[in-house]
Scaffold this motif. Structure first.
Motif, PDB file in Angstrom:
ATOM      1  N   VAL A  13       0.846  -1.195   0.000  1.00 33.70           N
ATOM      2  CA  VAL A  13       0.000   0.000   0.000  1.00 33.70           C
ATOM      3  C   VAL A  13       0.885   1.250   0.000  1.00 33.70           C
ATOM      4  O   VAL A  13       0.675   2.185  -0.778  1.00 33.70           O
ATOM      5  CB  VAL A  13      -0.943   0.003   1.215  1.00 33.70           C
ATOM      6  N   LEU A  14       1.895   1.262   0.864  1.00 31.32           N
ATOM      7  CA  LEU A  14       2.803   2.407   0.954  1.00 31.32           C
ATOM      8  C   LEU A  14       3.644   2.542  -0.307  1.00 31.32           C
ATOM      9  O   LEU A  14       3.828   3.651  -0.825  1.00 31.32           O
ATOM     10  CB  LEU A  14       3.714   2.251   2.175  1.00 31.32           C
ATOM     11  N   ALA A  15       4.165   1.414  -0.808  1.00 33.18           N
ATOM     12  CA  ALA A  15       5.011   1.459  -2.001  1.00 33.18           C
ATOM     13  C   ALA A  15       4.221   1.952  -3.210  1.00 33.18           C
ATOM     14  O   ALA A  15       4.711   2.781  -3.995  1.00 33.18           O
ATOM     15  CB  ALA A  15       5.596   0.075  -2.280  1.00 33.18           C
ATOM     16  N   SER A  16       2.997   1.476  -3.370  1.00 31.76           N
ATOM     17  CA  SER A  16       2.157   1.916  -4.493  1.00 31.76           C
ATOM     18  C   SER A  16       1.837   3.403  -4.372  1.00 31.76           C
ATOM     19  O   SER A  16       1.901   4.145  -5.353  1.00 31.76           O
ATOM     20  CB  SER A  16       0.857   1.110  -4.532  1.00 31.76           C
ATOM     21  N   ALA A  17       1.483   3.847  -3.156  1.00 30.67           N
ATOM     22  CA  ALA A  17       1.152   5.255  -2.948  1.00 30.67           C
ATOM     23  C   ALA A  17       2.343   6.147  -3.264  1.00 30.67           C
ATOM     24  O   ALA A  17       2.195   7.211  -3.894  1.00 30.67           O
ATOM     25  CB  ALA A  17       0.694   5.468  -1.504  1.00 30.67           C
ATOM     26  N   LEU A  18       3.523   5.722  -2.866  1.00 32.66           N
ATOM     27  CA  LEU A  18       4.720   6.512  -3.125  1.00 32.66           C
ATOM     28  C   LEU A  18       4.981   6.660  -4.616  1.00 32.66           C
ATOM     29  O   LEU A  18       5.214   7.773  -5.117  1.00 32.66           O
ATOM     30  CB  LEU A  18       5.921   5.856  -2.441  1.00 32.66           C
ATOM     31  N   LEU A  19       4.932   5.556  -5.343  1.00 32.90           N
ATOM     32  CA  LEU A  19       5.240   5.601  -6.774  1.00 32.90           C
ATOM     33  C   LEU A  19       4.195   6.404  -7.548  1.00 32.90           C
ATOM     34  O   LEU A  19       4.532   7.159  -8.456  1.00 32.90           O
ATOM     35  CB  LEU A  19       5.339   4.177  -7.329  1.00 32.90           C
ATOM     36  N   VAL A  20       2.919   6.254  -7.193  1.00 31.76           N
ATOM     37  CA  VAL A  20       1.876   7.019  -7.878  1.00 31.76           C
ATOM     38  C   VAL A  20       2.016   8.503  -7.585  1.00 31.76           C
ATOM     39  O   VAL A  20       1.894   9.347  -8.479  1.00 31.76           O
ATOM     40  CB  VAL A  20       0.483   6.508  -7.461  1.00 31.76           C
ATOM     41  N   PHE A  21       2.286   8.837  -6.327  1.00 34.71           N
ATOM     42  CA  PHE A  21       2.476  10.238  -5.951  1.00 34.71           C
ATOM     43  C   PHE A  21       3.623  10.872  -6.741  1.00 34.71           C
ATOM     44  O   PHE A  21       3.488  11.967  -7.307  1.00 34.71           O
ATOM     45  CB  PHE A  21       2.753  10.341  -4.452  1.00 34.71           C
ATOM     46  N   LEU A  22       4.751  10.190  -6.798  1.00 35.21           N
ATOM     47  CA  LEU A  22       5.905  10.728  -7.508  1.00 35.21           C
ATOM     48  C   LEU A  22       5.637  10.823  -9.014  1.00 35.21           C
ATOM     49  O   LEU A  22       6.042  11.794  -9.668  1.00 35.21           O
ATOM     50  CB  LEU A  22       7.130   9.858  -7.242  1.00 35.21           C
ATOM     51  N   SER A  23       4.951   9.828  -9.561  1.00 33.09           N
ATOM     52  CA  SER A  23       4.661   9.844 -11.000  1.00 33.09           C
ATOM     53  C   SER A  23       3.712  10.984 -11.364  1.00 33.09           C
ATOM     54  O   SER A  23       3.933  11.713 -12.343  1.00 33.09           O
ATOM     55  CB  SER A  23       4.060   8.499 -11.411  1.00 33.09           C
ATOM     56  N   ARG A  24       2.646  11.156 -10.581  1.00 36.89           N
ATOM     57  CA  ARG A  24       1.699  12.238 -10.860  1.00 36.89           C
ATOM     58  C   ARG A  24       2.351  13.601 -10.654  1.00 36.89           C
ATOM     59  O   ARG A  24       2.057  14.556 -11.377  1.00 36.89           O
ATOM     60  CB  ARG A  24       0.452  12.081  -9.975  1.00 36.89           C
TER      61      ARG A  24
END
Length: 363
Positions: free
Chosen positions: A304-315
């Motif tokens: 959950v944390l890893a996905s949130a981090l990558l999506v946040f950085l990508s957006r």
């Protein structure tokens, strides 16, 4: 000291405490953001504070952006959950992209071919069943060949991605609206037949489904007999056989499950979010999910944390490129820098660099 004695050497670490491992990852993320800020500043002349605020605004600047970000996290997390059982079994499933596409193609087929033939509720039931079966089939094929003839699963699943993409491209041309447009457009826009129901708003359904899936996958991997068998097969095939476990059965069963979950994500993408099918509907997240799974060490809750981090950085990278008048390639560059630092941090978590003092001899 000998003339050719090495000044430093690398050794494998014993397992780090979780807080030190995450401290290293956090430092890598900070360095990645600083590097992105410097690169952007050199090209645009903007100050770093403005660049960081743009990153946050791109992900959470408005209520809609926040919902979209959370929905993107859910989709990436769902695909990551799908590939995790296979990876934990040391079956390198690189075919999540194709498995999601096949689920989306099955959903599209039901929406187009069954509209006006069956009631909407039955159309949705057919969409759910066929998307799960299509994804499961795309997972079963490489697993069967691996179990039967020990084929290379990495190449097999990778090639299945291309087949799925071309199948989608073929049917997009068959169903294109209008003819010659090269795309389907919004399916059943006027009747909304086959559109998955909304829960509260248009974003919440996929979020709720993946949240339930996350808990279920955690329990499955850590508390069930199947999860135990997956772990044993991943450690050693001989140990599994000695324990009375049939590796071929576990491989096929696990990949069918992984494919079915990918098919479910394809259902959410086509029937619940986009209401159309394109060859890029997955957006490369099938490959990003591989990194999410590895970063989380196959723990669904940490994903959950890893996905949130990558999506946040990508957006955030997309918003920087858009806000400062740069093209999509620049956004990809920033995303690549961020991923490079995150992946690089895993080296320092798993290995340690030792420097020799003057006069110290090599062991």
């Amino acid at each position: 000291m000998h003339k050719h004695t090495k000044r430093f050497y690398i050794s494998r670490r014993t397992e780090l405490p979780w807080y030190r491992a995450w401290a290293i990852r956090g430092a890598a993320i900070v360095l990645a953001l600083i590097t992105c800020a410097v690169v952007t500043m050199l090209l645009t002349g903007e100050n770093p504070i403005g660049i960081f605020s743009t990153t946050v605004y791109g992900a959470f600047g408005t209520a809609r952006r926040t919902w979209v970000t959370i929905q993107d996290v859910a989709i990436l997390l769902g695909i990551s959950l799908a590939v995790t059982p296979a990876f934990k079994m040391r079956f390198w499933n690189i075919g999540a992209e194709g498995q999601v596409l096949m689920g989306g193609l099955a959903t599209t087929t039901c929406m187009i071919c069954l509209a006006g033939v069956l009631p909407n509720a039955l159309v949705i039931v057919c969409m759910v069943v066929t998307s799960l079966l299509a994804g499961a089939l795309w997972g079963f094929l490489p697993a069967f060949f691996k179990a039967r003839w020990n084929t290379n699963e990495t190449l097999f699943t990778l090639m299945m991605n291309y087949i799925a993409t071309q199948l989608c491209a073929f049917f997009i041309i068959v169903w294109e609206v209008p003819k010659g447009a090269g795309k389907i457009g919004i399916i059943n826009q006027s009747t909304q037949i086959g559109w998955l129901p909304e829960i509260g708003n248009q974003y919440l359904l996929s979020i709720v489904v993946v949240a339930v899936l996350t808990v279920a996958m955690y329990v499955y991997l850590s508390r069930s007999k199947h999860g135990y068998e997956i772990a044993v097969v991943g450690e050693s095939l001989n140990t599994a056989r000695y324990a009375g476990i049939k590796p071929s059965r576990v491989i096929i069963r696990t990949m069918v499950l992984s494919g079915a979950i990918c098919g479910l994500i394809g259902l959410l993408l086509v029937g619940g979010i986009n209401h159309t099918l394109t060859t890029t509907v997955v957006g490369g997240q099938g490959f990003t999910a591989v990194m999410v799974s590895w970063l989380a060490k196959f723990n669904p809750l940490v994903m959950v944390l890893a996905s949130a981090l990558l999506v946040f950085l990508s957006r955030g990278a997309n918003e920087i490129a858009s806000d400062f008048g740069l093209n999509q390639s620049f956004s990809d560059i920033l995303t690549g820098i961020i991923l490079f630092f995150i992946i690089g941090s895993e080296f320092f978590i798993n290995y340690q660099i030792h420097f020799r003092k003057a006069g110290e001899k090599e062991a």
